[in-house]
Structure formats: C-alpha cells, structure tokens
Motif scaffolding. Structure first.
Motif, PDB file in Angstrom:
ATOM      1  N   VAL A 102       2.435   1.857  -3.463  1.00  0.00           N
ATOM      2  CA  VAL A 102       1.467   2.502  -4.357  1.00  0.00           C
ATOM      3  C   VAL A 102       1.439   4.003  -4.092  1.00  0.00           C
ATOM      4  N   ALA A 153      -0.335  -1.909  -7.007  1.00  0.00           N
ATOM      5  CA  ALA A 153      -1.721  -1.886  -6.528  1.00  0.00           C
ATOM      6  C   ALA A 153      -2.376  -3.259  -6.672  1.00  0.00           C
ATOM      7  N   HIS A 169       3.428   1.248 -10.833  1.00  0.00           N
ATOM      8  CA  HIS A 169       2.452   1.714  -9.833  1.00  0.00           C
ATOM      9  C   HIS A 169       1.210   0.819  -9.805  1.00  0.00           C
ATOM     10  N   VAL A 223      -6.460   5.115 -10.929  1.00  0.00           N
ATOM     11  CA  VAL A 223      -5.971   3.914 -11.617  1.00  0.00           C
ATOM     12  C   VAL A 223      -5.540   2.836 -10.631  1.00  0.00           C
ATOM     13  N   SER A 224      -5.000   3.214  -9.490  1.00  0.00           N
ATOM     14  CA  SER A 224      -4.579   2.168  -8.550  1.00  0.00           C
ATOM     15  C   SER A 224      -5.790   1.461  -7.946  1.00  0.00           C
ATOM     16  N   VAL A 225      -6.904   2.181  -7.835  1.00  0.00           N
ATOM     17  CA  VAL A 225      -8.130   1.535  -7.352  1.00  0.00           C
ATOM     18  C   VAL A 225      -8.660   0.573  -8.421  1.00  0.00           C
ATOM     19  N   ASN A 264      -3.002   4.200 -17.628  1.00  0.00           N
ATOM     20  CA  ASN A 264      -1.542   4.196 -17.735  1.00  0.00           C
ATOM     21  C   ASN A 264      -1.089   4.763 -19.081  1.00  0.00           C
ATOM     22  N   ASP A 280       0.839  -1.207   0.000  1.00  0.00           N
ATOM     23  CA  ASP A 280       0.000   0.000   0.000  1.00  0.00           C
ATOM     24  C   ASP A 280       0.876   1.259   0.000  1.00  0.00           C
ATOM     25  N   SER A 315      -7.253  -6.952  -9.721  1.00  0.00           N
ATOM     26  CA  SER A 315      -6.606  -8.023  -8.962  1.00  0.00           C
ATOM     27  C   SER A 315      -7.657  -8.933  -8.314  1.00  0.00           C
ATOM     28  N   ALA A 357      -6.793  -1.004 -10.453  1.00  0.00           N
ATOM     29  CA  ALA A 357      -5.874  -2.151 -10.397  1.00  0.00           C
ATOM     30  C   ALA A 357      -6.221  -3.055  -9.219  1.00  0.00           C
ATOM     31  N   ARG A 358      -6.662  -2.456  -8.117  1.00  0.00           N
ATOM     32  CA  ARG A 358      -7.111  -3.271  -6.973  1.00  0.00           C
ATOM     33  C   ARG A 358      -8.332  -4.099  -7.378  1.00  0.00           C
TER      34      ARG A 358
END
Lengths: 279, 233
Positions: free
Chosen positions: A163, A191, A187, B172-174, B153, A160, B180, B176-177
């Motif tokens: 990220v 995540a 990045h 974007v990281s959310v 990205n 975390d 996953s 990616a979560r």
C-alpha cells in the motif's frame, strides 16, 4: 577520455538522455572545463557523479519504471501466497478462503501489469534466485512457511508495505488517467488485503492489531520497524490533525495516525524487500 | 462579502452561470436559486436552501467533493456510535467507534485545509437507515465505504497538485481498510470479492457524476458538480 563521444553513444541508446540531464547542462560544461585542468585519473569519478545525477533518485521515473517497480512487488506477493497455499501450513477454512482470494488477486495483478507493459515487462526470472525468493528474508523469519503466525505477520508486512509503495508512486503518474487510475485501483485492493490480514491476526490473538495502522509499527515485531517508519505522522498538508476537533476533545494521536496511511519511496521499499530477493 | 478573495467571487460566478444553464427549467426556479444564492456568497459554488455545488473545475472542487463525502461518512458513523445497533459485540463497538473518529478526522482536515473555500456543512438524511438493526447499519456502512473508495480512485486523475493527490491516496487506503472490515462483518471473506473487483483484481473507480447521486440519497443538502457533468435534481 572523450566525454562528448560517450554522451553521443548514450543518446543512441537513450534518446531522452539530454532531457534527463537538461537542468544540469551547466554541470557538463563545468565538468569539461574542470576536466581539462585536473588529472585524467580524476575523470571517472566526476563522470560517475554526473551519471548519478542523470539516472539517480533525483530523476523522475517514467511510467514504465513505475509499472515495472509495481510488477516486481506483485511478483513477490504472488509468489509468497502461492508458496503459502502450497505449504503444509494448517490454515483454518476461513483463513484458507482469505488467502486463496488474495492469492488470486496478486496473480491477476501480475498478469495485468505484464499485459500493460508488454515487452517492457521485467521478467520474473530476474528476481530472487532465478525467480525463487527467500521468504525467510535471510533467516529473519525462519518459520514463515511452517508457522501460521509468522506467515500472517509477513503477509501483513507485505500488504501494508505494498500500500505504501503504490502510494509513493502516485505523484509520478499525476494527471495520467490511463496509468494512475489502474494504479489507484490496485492500491486500494492492497489496502483491503492489508486490512483483512490484520483482521485474521486480530482474530488469532494479536488483540492490539487493528484493520488500520495505529502509530508506527503496531505489529509487535521489531524486524519490520522499517516497513512502518513514518506511519506515526500526525501532520497532513500543513494541518496538525491532533489540533482538530474530534467527537469529544481533539482528534486523538491514535485516530490521527490511523486515519491517514503514509507513503514510502521506491528506494525505501527496495531496501525493505531486497532480503527476500527483490532486485 | 468584503472578506472574500477575488478569485473566490470569480469561481462563484462561473459556477453559478453553469448551474443556471443546467437548471434553467423555468423562470420561477431560477428566481428561487438566484434569490437564495445572494446571501451565500462564501461558498465556492452556488448555494440554495437545499443544495451546494463543488464549484469551478480544479483542485478546490475535487477537495470539496471529498469534503462532502467525508461529511456524510462522519455524520453516519457519529449516529452509529451514538445509537449502537442491537447485539453489537465489544469488538464491533470499538472498531466502529475507531472508524467514526477517522471519518471525523478526514472531515475536519478538509474543512481546515479548504478554509474559506470550503462548501458549507451538509445536512444528512438517514431516514432510510434503521440504526437499531445491525443489517441496516452495516449495509449502509458497506455502501458508504465502497463508494468512498471508488470515488477517490475515480477522482485521482483530476487532481493537478501532487501534494493533494498524495493526501487523497493517504485517505483512500484507509477507506479501503474500513470497507474490508465492514464487508467481513456483513459476510466473512467478502473483503474484496468479485462483486466489487474486476477480473484483473482491481477496484472499480466511479466518476463524480456516478457517486453524487448515491451520496445525495442520504443528504438533505443536495451536492451538485455542475462543471463535472452532474446537477442534483
């Protein structure tokens, strides 16, 4: 003390020195006129203030700075998973599969960043104690390599935080396709990892842990409060997310915080990972 | 019309010219487009009864691109949560509902942030998805999430304003979560496998011109990006 002689010497080593301090050339003038009036003994202090301004947080880091910072974090992560994989922690087959995959990525990230930075890459031997980290963080997590739940808790905090660290650097690579795009592509992988580790913890009984970060520190571990500081932000770009329409009623605080991950500055991250040996 | 800002009209005209240049297959087609675009001047790009363009090159176009993708994702998960597939576990119901709420938050954020510069609401077409079947829903969810990650990205470097770039990074990281989680539902352990990552362990970005044709297969309102090399057919 010959201030301008010293600056000349610095410029030989750092051709961009004048650029770094250019908005502050007036400050130099002020210091010299100031210096002529005060005792010579006061000069080192004034001079160190000038240097702090030139090289401190206010300065925009170069692309090399950003990538070396990323490399240091990847060194930490790869060493952590290498240590976990080599330990006698009793991973289930499924957990072992996750860890092996993530371990491979972190080691690949190290190699990738080293290949981009070439001779400018920070050596891993500069980190920790001659390249060896303290994954207990000075005794905060004494069972990190002997207790699975502790291992996964630290893994989650690392992912975390990773990220957040990459996100905090994006602005310094603005418009730079060559550096920004690979950084974004790492990045989002961090995540994916963070989510996966959270899924493992949820399956192991941490039933309030979700693949995404809800509120601030949602780990149940007080020692990592700092790693989640600010994640409970509900305002984005001047828009209060909880004032927006959701499916029924407004967007909840939980959804507002979980739907946006927050950045950390390099200073914040370095302070968080220093106990493990990152320098 | 009278409420429009001047630059919006410029954007419309600029985008429309490029659009017509790309679309100029036949007089009849141009006639339809021109007629349809007369009363849709509020959008930054030219609008027809079936399409919309993200508009002139710049941050507004990129934000509208993101808004289009978030509209699609939100509509998809609203459907998923409203007709949960057969055999969904309590955990799946809870977390897929969470994802729905995230995507709705993203959609509403872009709508609010873009204000009068926002493209119109898009009409989705999910006829290819069987919402009663787990495999069908999760395969589509996986495609949406992975495509979303690659889209953000790939568009990051086009963003000129650091604040907008940061917000794209926050989203974007959310995504990616989500990706996953969905991937592990489809196949445990596939959260970041070699089918989507390169040999360096990096996600693979996609361009606007690569992403929109995928998105358009689920949209009745086709989205074009004439100034970024893609016009919906």
């Amino acid at each position: 003390m010959n201030l301008f002689g010293i600056i000349e010497e610095i410029e030989k080593a750092d051709p961009e020195f004048q650029d770094r301090i250019s908005p502050r050339r007036a400050a130099i003038k002020n210091i010299t006129s100031f210096g002529s009036k005060v005792a010579v003994a006061a000069m080192p202090f004034a001079f160190s203030t000038l240097f702090k301004k030139a090289y401190g947080q206010a300065a925009t880091p170069s692309v090399t700075d950003v990538l070396n910072y990323a490399l240091k974090l990847e060194y930490l992560e790869s060493a952590f998973y290498n240590a976990g994989a080599a330990s006698s922690l009793g991973f289930s087959a499924s957990e072992k599969g996750y860890i092996t995959l993530i371990q491979g990525h972190e080691n690949a990230h190290v190699k990738f960043l080293q290949s981009v930075l070439m001779s400018a890459a920070v050596a891993q031997s500069t980190q920790g104690n001659n390249g060896v980290y303290d994954f207990t963080a000075g005794g905060t997590f004494p069972t990190v390599l002997t207790n699975l739940d502790t291992f996964f808790a630290v893994a989650q905090a690392f992912e975390d935080t990773g990220v957040r660290a990459y996100k905090g650097q994006a602005g310094f690579l603005l418009g730079n396709n060559g550096a920004l795009t690979p950084a974004l592509n790492i990045h989002s992988v961090e995540a994916r990892h963070a989510s996966a580790i959270r899924q493992i913890r949820r399956a192991r009984g941490a039933s309030t842990t979700k693949p995404w970060i809800v509120g601030a520190n949602d780990t149940g571990i007080g020692a990592v409060d700092g790693n989640y500081a600010g994640e409970d932000n509900i305002k984005q770009g001047g828009v209060t997310i909880t004032s927006l329409a959701g499916v029924s009623g407004n967007v909840s605080i939980a959804a507002a915080t979980a739907s946006f991950d927050e950045p950390l500055t390099s200073a914040q991250v370095v302070a968080l990972v220093a106990p493990f040996g990152v320098k | 019309m009278e409420t429009e800002k001047l630059f919006e009209k410029d954007d419309v005209n600029l985008a429309r010219r490029s659009f017509l240049r790309y679309a100029g297959a036949g007089v009849a087609t141009i006639g339809v487009l021109a007629a349809a675009s007369c009363h849709k001047d509020k959008n930054p790009g030219p609008t027809t009864s079936t399409g919309v363009d993200i508009g002139a090159k710049g941050d507004l176009a990129i934000l509208n691109y993101a808004y289009a993708l978030e509209q699609l994702e939100a509509a998809f998960y609203i459907n998923v949560a409203a007709h949960m597939y057969t055999g969904a576990t309590a955990d799946e119901i809870a977390l897929l509902t969470d994802i729905r709420d995230h995507e709705v938050a993203h959609r509403e954020f872009f709508k609010a942030a873009l204000g009068t510069n926002a493209i119109k609401s898009l009409t989705p077409n999910f006829s290819a998805i069987d919402f009663s079947k787990r495999d069908s829903v999760l395969a589509a969810a996986k495609a949406f999430e992975d495509t979303g990650v690659s889209a953000y990205n790939g568009a990051g470097y086009l963003i000129q304003n650091a604040d907008y770039l940061l917000i794209a990074g926050k989203i974007v990281s959310v995504e990616a979560r989500h990706a996953s989680y969905i991937r592990n539902l489809v196949s445990p352990g596939s959260f970041a496998d070699a089918t989507i990552l390169d040999v360096n362990g990096l996600d693979k970005q996609q361009t606007i011109a690569q992403v929109l044709p995928i998105a358009n297969t689920y949209l009745t309102t086709k989205v074009s990006a004439s100034n970024y090399g893609y016009v919906a057919s």
